[in-house]
Structure formats: structure tokens, C-alpha cells
Enzyme design. Sequence first.
Site, short mmCIF file in Angstrom:
data_model
loop_
_atom_site.label_atom_id
_atom_site.label_comp_id
_atom_site.label_asym_id
_atom_site.label_seq_id
_atom_site.Cartn_x
_atom_site.Cartn_y
_atom_site.Cartn_z
N GLU A 172 0.86 -1.19 0.00
CA GLU A 172 0.00 0.00 0.00
C GLU A 172 0.88 1.23 0.00
O GLU A 172 1.07 1.90 1.01
CB GLU A 172 -0.94 0.02 1.21
N HIS B 195 1.68 4.79 -1.83
CA HIS B 195 0.99 5.77 -2.65
C HIS B 195 1.95 6.66 -3.44
O HIS B 195 3.03 7.01 -2.96
CB HIS B 195 0.08 6.63 -1.78
N HIS C 165 -9.60 0.94 0.06
CA HIS C 165 -8.84 1.92 0.85
C HIS C 165 -9.79 2.90 1.53
O HIS C 165 -10.80 3.29 0.95
CB HIS C 165 -7.86 2.66 -0.06
N ASP D 207 2.29 2.05 3.86
CA ASP D 207 1.45 3.24 3.67
C ASP D 207 2.32 4.48 3.45
O ASP D 207 2.07 5.54 3.99
CB ASP D 207 0.48 3.45 4.82
#
Length: 336
Positions: free
Chosen positions: A7, A9, A168, A291
Amino acid sequence: MRIIAVEEHITTDAFLRVAHGLGVVPGDETEMELMRTIENAPETRSRLTDLDARLREMDALGQDMAVLSLNPPGVQPYSAAEAVPLAREFNDALAATVRRHPGRFGGLATVGPQDPAAAAAEIERAMGPLGLHGIMINSHTGGRYLDEPEFAPLLAAAEATRAPIYLHPRAPSTPAYRDYGMPGAVWGFQAEAGLHAMRLILSGTLDRYPGLTVVLGHLGEGIPYWLRRIDNRHAFATRIPGATPLPRLSLTPSEYFRRNFVLTTSGIDDPDVLGLALGAIGADKIMFAIDTPYEDPPTAIAFLRDAPLTGEQRTALAHRTAERVFGIARSPIGRD
């Protein structure tokens, strides 16, 4: 130990130039004002767009691969006419990045659920010619959820192409969350994603799409803690004459959770919570995630290395489950 974080970004300057000039759908204004402020902050923007720096950080930490996804909430706050081409352009750029760095980056496509037919076509393109590894849906779209009938084409395409849906969080659409900092990661994010997952379970959606794989971050958005009570109270509710009608389900809620859901560790570097999740769903259903850029990569990597796990559990979390769920092949090319 091979490490894949799932995950992670990113965005592109080209995406931001277009997206930040668009109007947003009613109800999403506050969230998007916050996200645009975050994306325009120099440090965050650099961490989202500078993939050479991302690779250097991964190398320094011993992280082999990152599965990249568009910074939330993606294209979902925009009109369908604007979201669909914007998603295609970002996915083209993401696929090019994955091709440039084989074995280092994977990718989750973004789609616009506002146009379910176009989203279905984009899933087919992402999992076919673009060679990506799944899709990311940032929970609700204009207050609508994937269990609702209009999203059937999207879910059918995800099941048919074996595209995992990473569900998400985003800010809840319910006004009660808007005070005291609760719309974001303090509370609203996990409550919103957990709500969406429970809607998929309790609506019978997973009877219609039994092959669907749904990925939840934050070690399950609280659901593993409640599984026994959810089963117990759901069984109780179905036995009460005159109670609110419930869709007939083929399995118990916890059976759907164990069959259709995979969890990630994103943002939860807590051995007690990890132990609960392992007991609830098993190591073969949990993947490592950081994250980035919103959590600290060294802390997350240290947690993966030091958590009280067996060798088999650590291997599953570090890379083996991600390779299976996202169809990631072991690349002969090392870190570049």
C-alpha cells in the site's frame, strides 16, 4: 528476506495539474481541500512524485518491491466525464513506471466507479494490456457503496479478471464524523472502510461474486476484533420474527471474511493486533504494507523483522502472500 510492501501511494505532476483544477462532487469539498493541501506541501509532494528517491529509500531499508497506487481518494471525487479519462491517463503512467522497474514496482490501477461500465473496461485493460496487479477503490463514491446494484459491472469485471480490490479508506460521508478531527485516520478512515467491507459481506454481494478478493489495510479495519460477535448477533437477528429483513446468506459473516478478504499491516505496527489478525484469518491472508508516504518506512520494516512470528509466518507476510494475491512473479532482475 524478500520484502514487498503493498500500500504505497504515489501521484504524478501531470495528474495533479489536471486534478487540482477540477471541481468536486457535492459533499467531498472538505476532504479534497485537505488532500490538495497535503499534495501541495513540498515534502509530501516530493515523496509522492519522486520515484528515484523512493527506490533509494527502499534500497537503504532492504525493501525489494513496492506495489504503487494513486494517492487517495484517486479520481472518485470528480464527475464521471472527468474521472474516466483521468484514470486512464494515470494508469498508463503507472504501467510505464512498472515496466521501467521490473521487480521493483507493481501497480494497482485507479478507476472511476462513477461510470461502472467504464470502470469495468478499465479493469480489463489494467489486468490485460497494462499488466497491473489489481485495483484500488477508495471506499464510497459520492456516498454510494460497491454492494449497490449499479456497481455490478465493476465487481463482475474484477472477479472475471481476478483483480484484487484494495478497499482503501477515505473520509466518511456521514456528518457525525466531521468534528474533532474524526474524518481522517484518527477514526473516520477505518470506520468507513470497515463499514464498506461489512456492507459487502452482509448484503449477499459475496454470494453473487464468490471469487472476489478484497484487500483491507490496517489489519482488517477492526473487523477481526468483532468477528465472533458479528456472527453471533447476525444469527440472532435472523431468528427474530418481524426484525429488519436480512439478505439470506450462504455462509456466516466470518466465513466470508476468511474466504474473500486479505489484510495488510499498513499503519499498524502493533504485535498484539497482528497476533489477533493471525488468529482470526491466518498468515496466508496477511501482507506487509507501509502506507508510504504517510507512515515511517524504517519503523514498519523494523516491525516486520522483529515481530514475534515463526519463520513461515514472516515469509508469508513479507512476500509470499502478496506474490499469490497480486500475481507477482519473482523477477530475475535484482534491485536497480
